[in-house]
Design a protein around this motif. Structure first.
Motif, PDB file in Angstrom:
ATOM      1  N   LEU A 151      12.468  -1.799  23.788  1.00  0.00           N
ATOM      2  CA  LEU A 151      13.377  -0.825  23.184  1.00  0.00           C
ATOM      3  C   LEU A 151      13.505  -1.028  21.676  1.00  0.00           C
ATOM      4  N   LYS A 152      13.297   0.019  20.912  1.00  0.00           N
ATOM      5  CA  LYS A 152      13.408  -0.069  19.456  1.00  0.00           C
ATOM      6  C   LYS A 152      14.841  -0.230  18.978  1.00  0.00           C
ATOM      7  N   ASP A 153      15.825   0.120  19.800  1.00  0.00           N
ATOM      8  CA  ASP A 153      17.227   0.060  19.382  1.00  0.00           C
ATOM      9  C   ASP A 153      17.674  -1.345  18.987  1.00  0.00           C
ATOM     10  N   TYR A 154      17.031  -2.375  19.500  1.00  0.00           N
ATOM     11  CA  TYR A 154      17.449  -3.742  19.236  1.00  0.00           C
ATOM     12  C   TYR A 154      16.750  -4.381  18.041  1.00  0.00           C
ATOM     13  N   PHE A 155      15.846  -3.669  17.402  1.00  0.00           N
ATOM     14  CA  PHE A 155      15.046  -4.269  16.338  1.00  0.00           C
ATOM     15  C   PHE A 155      15.856  -4.486  15.075  1.00  0.00           C
ATOM     16  N   GLU A 156      15.687  -5.641  14.521  1.00  0.00           N
ATOM     17  CA  GLU A 156      16.215  -5.905  13.194  1.00  0.00           C
ATOM     18  C   GLU A 156      15.087  -5.701  12.181  1.00  0.00           C
TER      19      GLU A 156
ATOM     20  N   ILE B 133      14.776  -9.623  16.767  1.00  0.00           N
ATOM     21  CA  ILE B 133      15.886  -9.049  17.532  1.00  0.00           C
ATOM     22  C   ILE B 133      17.103  -9.964  17.397  1.00  0.00           C
ATOM     23  N   ARG B 134      18.264  -9.370  17.251  1.00  0.00           N
ATOM     24  CA  ARG B 134      19.521 -10.121  17.266  1.00  0.00           C
ATOM     25  C   ARG B 134      20.233  -9.797  18.582  1.00  0.00           C
ATOM     26  N   LEU B 135      20.452 -10.827  19.411  1.00  0.00           N
ATOM     27  CA  LEU B 135      21.098 -10.648  20.717  1.00  0.00           C
ATOM     28  C   LEU B 135      22.482 -11.277  20.724  1.00  0.00           C
ATOM     29  N   LYS B 136      23.417 -10.608  21.375  1.00  0.00           N
ATOM     30  CA  LYS B 136      24.733 -11.191  21.621  1.00  0.00           C
ATOM     31  C   LYS B 136      24.731 -11.769  23.025  1.00  0.00           C
ATOM     32  N   VAL B 137      25.121 -13.024  23.151  1.00  0.00           N
ATOM     33  CA  VAL B 137      25.173 -13.658  24.469  1.00  0.00           C
ATOM     34  C   VAL B 137      26.606 -13.607  25.001  1.00  0.00           C
ATOM     35  N   HIS B 138      26.811 -14.100  26.221  1.00  0.00           N
ATOM     36  CA  HIS B 138      28.078 -13.943  26.939  1.00  0.00           C
ATOM     37  C   HIS B 138      29.308 -14.425  26.184  1.00  0.00           C
ATOM     38  N   ASP B 139      29.192 -15.421  25.324  1.00  0.00           N
ATOM     39  CA  ASP B 139      30.359 -15.946  24.605  1.00  0.00           C
ATOM     40  C   ASP B 139      30.471 -15.365  23.189  1.00  0.00           C
ATOM     41  N   ASN B 140      29.833 -14.213  22.965  1.00  0.00           N
ATOM     42  CA  ASN B 140      29.835 -13.475  21.694  1.00  0.00           C
ATOM     43  C   ASN B 140      29.089 -14.167  20.557  1.00  0.00           C
ATOM     44  N   HIS B 141      28.364 -15.234  20.845  1.00  0.00           N
ATOM     45  CA  HIS B 141      27.486 -15.820  19.841  1.00  0.00           C
ATOM     46  C   HIS B 141      26.254 -14.944  19.715  1.00  0.00           C
ATOM     47  N   GLU B 142      25.637 -14.969  18.541  1.00  0.00           N
ATOM     48  CA  GLU B 142      24.414 -14.208  18.335  1.00  0.00           C
ATOM     49  C   GLU B 142      23.222 -15.145  18.249  1.00  0.00           C
ATOM     50  N   ILE B 143      22.127 -14.683  18.810  1.00  0.00           N
ATOM     51  CA  ILE B 143      20.867 -15.422  18.765  1.00  0.00           C
ATOM     52  C   ILE B 143      19.856 -14.531  18.055  1.00  0.00           C
ATOM     53  N   LEU B 144      19.141 -15.087  17.094  1.00  0.00           N
ATOM     54  CA  LEU B 144      18.098 -14.350  16.393  1.00  0.00           C
ATOM     55  C   LEU B 144      16.748 -14.766  16.975  1.00  0.00           C
ATOM     56  N   LEU B 145      16.055 -13.819  17.599  1.00  0.00           N
ATOM     57  CA  LEU B 145      14.727 -14.089  18.168  1.00  0.00           C
ATOM     58  C   LEU B 145      13.686 -13.490  17.224  1.00  0.00           C
ATOM     59  N   GLN B 146      12.786 -14.321  16.763  1.00  0.00           N
ATOM     60  CA  GLN B 146      11.734 -13.869  15.858  1.00  0.00           C
ATOM     61  C   GLN B 146      10.392 -13.868  16.574  1.00  0.00           C
ATOM     62  N   ASN B 147       9.449 -13.131  16.042  1.00  0.00           N
ATOM     63  CA  ASN B 147       8.101 -13.035  16.603  1.00  0.00           C
ATOM     64  C   ASN B 147       8.102 -12.511  18.038  1.00  0.00           C
TER      65      ASN B 147
ATOM     66  N   LEU C 248      12.148 -12.890  28.116  1.00  0.00           N
ATOM     67  CA  LEU C 248      12.462 -13.986  27.203  1.00  0.00           C
ATOM     68  C   LEU C 248      11.783 -15.237  27.726  1.00  0.00           C
ATOM     69  N   SER C 249      10.967 -15.813  26.907  1.00  0.00           N
ATOM     70  CA  SER C 249      10.167 -16.962  27.329  1.00  0.00           C
ATOM     71  C   SER C 249      10.973 -18.255  27.258  1.00  0.00           C
ATOM     72  N   MET C 250      11.098 -18.910  28.384  1.00  0.00           N
ATOM     73  CA  MET C 250      11.753 -20.215  28.404  1.00  0.00           C
ATOM     74  C   MET C 250      10.860 -21.279  27.791  1.00  0.00           C
ATOM     75  N   SER C 251       9.540 -21.122  27.875  1.00  0.00           N
ATOM     76  CA  SER C 251       8.614 -22.143  27.373  1.00  0.00           C
ATOM     77  C   SER C 251       8.685 -22.292  25.855  1.00  0.00           C
ATOM     78  N   ILE C 252       9.139 -21.279  25.153  1.00  0.00           N
ATOM     79  CA  ILE C 252       9.264 -21.377  23.697  1.00  0.00           C
ATOM     80  C   ILE C 252      10.373 -22.348  23.323  1.00  0.00           C
ATOM     81  N   TYR C 253      11.409 -22.477  24.152  1.00  0.00           N
ATOM     82  CA  TYR C 253      12.566 -23.320  23.843  1.00  0.00           C
ATOM     83  C   TYR C 253      12.413 -24.750  24.326  1.00  0.00           C
ATOM     84  N   VAL C 254      11.447 -25.021  25.179  1.00  0.00           N
ATOM     85  CA  VAL C 254      11.313 -26.364  25.757  1.00  0.00           C
ATOM     86  C   VAL C 254      10.555 -27.268  24.832  1.00  0.00           C
TER      87      VAL C 254
END
Length: 75
Positions: free
Chosen positions: A12-17, A43-57, A69-75
């Motif tokens: 979805l293009k609506d989420y693009f920064e 993309i900038r995402l709001k998570v359940h506790d209203n914190h924002e996460i910036l996902l690049q690439n 959302l890839s879990m392997s990128i964070y491990v």
């Protein structure tokens, strides 16, 4: 979240920064079908506790039906 996903992907293009258009990229899905990738986004995402996460690439794949959302990128 997907433990087998190599990249974050969005349809979805609506989420693009930001959007960097790109020609010719393909991603292979779990059902062995391929989809055209049309760009790399941030993309900038709001998570359940209203914190924002910036996902690049994040890969922009318009034919996806869900976000991946890839879990392997964070491990």
């Amino acid at each position: 979240m997907d433990s087998g996903c190599t990249y974050h992907m969005c349809h979805l293009k609506d989420y693009f920064e930001t959007l960097e258009l790109k020609e010719g990229g393909m991603v292979l899905l779990g059902n062995n079908k391929s989809c055209a990738e049309q760009g790399i986004i941030t993309i900038r995402l709001k998570v359940h506790d209203n914190h924002e996460i910036l996902l690049q690439n994040v890969r922009y794949v318009p034919k996806l039906k869900r976000y991946l959302l890839s879990m392997s990128i964070y491990v």
